[in-house]
Design a protein around this motif. Structure first.
Motif, PDB file in Angstrom:
ATOM      1  N   ARG A  30      47.459  35.791  38.203  1.00  0.00           N
ATOM      2  CA  ARG A  30      47.238  37.235  38.125  1.00  0.00           C
ATOM      3  C   ARG A  30      45.865  37.536  37.535  1.00  0.00           C
ATOM      4  NH1 ARG A  30      51.613  41.025  38.166  1.00  0.00           N
ATOM      5  NH2 ARG A  30      53.233  40.183  39.518  1.00  0.00           N
ATOM      6  N   ALA A  42      44.941  30.046  39.947  1.00  0.00           N
ATOM      7  CA  ALA A  42      45.938  29.056  40.336  1.00  0.00           C
ATOM      8  C   ALA A  42      46.983  29.749  41.214  1.00  0.00           C
ATOM      9  CB  ALA A  42      46.591  28.472  39.085  1.00  0.00           C
ATOM     10  N   PRO A  43      47.773  28.999  41.979  1.00  0.00           N
ATOM     11  CA  PRO A  43      48.829  29.632  42.792  1.00  0.00           C
ATOM     12  C   PRO A  43      49.717  30.525  41.938  1.00  0.00           C
ATOM     13  CG  PRO A  43      48.586  27.326  43.385  1.00  0.00           C
ATOM     14  CD  PRO A  43      47.717  27.538  42.185  1.00  0.00           C
ATOM     15  N   GLY A  44      49.934  31.756  42.416  1.00  0.00           N
ATOM     16  CA  GLY A  44      50.753  32.710  41.685  1.00  0.00           C
ATOM     17  C   GLY A  44      50.066  33.359  40.504  1.00  0.00           C
ATOM     18  N   GLU A  73      47.202  40.613  42.264  1.00  0.00           N
ATOM     19  CA  GLU A  73      47.506  39.288  42.761  1.00  0.00           C
ATOM     20  C   GLU A  73      46.910  39.121  44.149  1.00  0.00           C
ATOM     21  OE1 GLU A  73      51.730  39.186  42.672  1.00  0.00           O
ATOM     22  OE2 GLU A  73      51.997  40.494  44.426  1.00  0.00           O
ATOM     23  N   ASP A  86      45.684  30.642  35.378  1.00  0.00           N
ATOM     24  CA  ASP A  86      46.944  31.355  35.580  1.00  0.00           C
ATOM     25  C   ASP A  86      46.768  32.860  35.399  1.00  0.00           C
ATOM     26  OD1 ASP A  86      48.515  28.950  35.905  1.00  0.00           O
ATOM     27  OD2 ASP A  86      48.263  28.656  33.752  1.00  0.00           O
ATOM     28  N   ARG A 109      39.353  36.040  41.969  1.00  0.00           N
ATOM     29  CA  ARG A 109      40.408  35.685  42.922  1.00  0.00           C
ATOM     30  C   ARG A 109      40.308  34.222  43.310  1.00  0.00           C
ATOM     31  NH1 ARG A 109      41.478  35.010  48.265  1.00  0.00           N
ATOM     32  NH2 ARG A 109      43.377  36.007  49.130  1.00  0.00           N
ATOM     33  N   GLU A 155      38.033  26.943  37.919  1.00  0.00           N
ATOM     34  CA  GLU A 155      39.239  27.143  38.731  1.00  0.00           C
ATOM     35  C   GLU A 155      40.522  26.837  37.961  1.00  0.00           C
ATOM     36  OE1 GLU A 155      38.762  24.812  42.219  1.00  0.00           O
ATOM     37  OE2 GLU A 155      37.184  26.083  43.071  1.00  0.00           O
TER      38      GLU A 155
END
Length: 376
Positions: free
Chosen positions: A303, A299-301, A374, A271, A295, A268
């Motif tokens: 790609r 991480a948050p944001g 995203e 980026d 997915r 996990e």
């Protein structure tokens, strides 16, 4: 096969090719007799392939290229190729039927197609790949289609998929496979790298790391970047060895995994999740599974970037032709259930697992597109 360098963001219709050209593979009008002749050319295409390949490998085509506009006799070409006059004649006559050579009286000249054989890396790499990797295994194509398994792989080794044996393929198949794979990816990596670095990732995951070439490129570009490589253990051994030789092993984490195991989660906090010429190795069901796990590890944001050769996004028909006709390799020797996909298959699979297509970059390298996803 070169595509135009179109790297504009596709905003309104991201699932469509960047340039709307004439529909691919639309036949030119022809008479019934012309169509019948084309049918015979298809029937004898394996014969033509082998004769032209041998004429190239034995130096016949190179000798004709060196002679320029001076015709050479069958006897001279036989001597230079260390073949009998009979053998050279067989190769030359079939090459004549294919337009690879032309005839002036009883002597020979190189045709326009023949010039590509002796001067074009793409043509030579494709010939070697088809002959050394695919040719024998394609005899089992029908059974592979029926069973959904790469039955033709037994011509090279005893593996469930070719990916388990890439590093130990018998020669010349191993060399020809990697030359084929790297020829396409090497052209696209430098063009794709700026788009990845613009995202300023701290942690990047390279799924299907292969020999570690992309990981190395990223680590060399950004000294603060950490890359996690996911692949089969036998492939990661090669990648780790290559990165160690380059002095980059400390920032590369090897994560052995069988990607067909849908329960195997990805590390996990990534980026960027990177996949190059990778998803095409799997069925659509497995593609959805890989994208779903990718997915989940973002991480948050973050790609997900997919670099691949989609036959429907090509600016020129020659590229689409090469890609479409690579699909039977995947069937007979790759996995039995994969192919060279149209871009819409990946975009739909991503949508099914909660990903949104954010950006498309076409015309990278020889024939690549970069899809950026995203989380919705």
């Amino acid at each position: 096969m070169n595509a135009p360098q179109n790297t504009q963001k596709i905003a309104q219709h991201p699932a469509q090719p960047a340039q709307q050209n004439a529909p691919l593979f639309q036949p030119a009008p022809m008479s019934a007799m012309q169509a019948r002749y084309e049918a015979q050319r298809i029937a004898f295409s394996p014969v033509v392939f082998q004769c032209v390949r041998i004429a190239w490998k034995r130096g016949i085509l190179a000798a004709l290229a060196a002679s320029g506009r001076k015709p050479l006799s069958t006897e001279v070409l036989a001597e230079q190729s260390k073949l009998s006059t009979y053998a050279a004649g067989v190769l030359l006559e079939t090459s004549l039927s294919a337009g690879v050579v032309t005839r002036e009286g009883d002597d020979w000249l190189l045709g326009k197609s023949g010039h590509w054989m002796v001067s074009d890396a793409l043509t030579q790499i494709n010939f070697d790949f088809v002959n050394d990797v695919c040719y024998l295994g394609l005899a089992d194509l029908e059974e592979s289609l029926v069973q959904g398994k790469p039955i033709g792989l037994r011509a090279l080794g005893d593996w469930e998929t070719i990916y388990q044996g890439l590093s130990i393929l018998p020669e010349p198949a191993r060399t020809s496979w990697f030359r084929f794979d790297h020829y396409y990816s090497d052209s696209a990596f430098p063009a794709a790298l700026p788009h990845v670095m613009k995202l300023a990732p701290r942690r990047l995951m390279d799924i299907g790391a292969n020999t570690g070439k992309w990981t190395r490129m990223c680590l060399e570009r950004d000294p603060a970047l950490q890359v996690t490589m996911l692949d089969l253990p036998i492939q990661l051994e090669v990648a780790q060895r290559n990165l160690a030789e380059a002095g980059l092993a400390e920032r590369a984490i090897a994560h052995p995994i069988d990607l067909l195991d849908v329960s195997a989660a990805f590390p996990e906090g990534q980026d960027v999740v990177w996949m190059s010429q990778f998803l095409c190795c799997f069925s659509e069901e497995v593609i959805r599974s890989i994208l779903a796990r990718a997915r989940a590890c973002l991480a948050p944001g973050g790609r997900i970037l997919v670099l691949d050769t989609f036959w429907d996004r090509q600016a020129h028909e020659i590229a689409a032709f090469c890609l479409v006709n690579t699909s039977p390799y995947f069937t007979a020797l790759g996995s039995g259930v994969s192919k060279m996909y149209e871009s819409g298959a990946f975009i739909e699979a991503a949508r099914d697992v909660g990903l949104r297509l954010a950006d498309v970059r076409d015309g990278l390298g020889i024939a690549h597109s970069l899809l950026s996803f995203e989380a919705e």
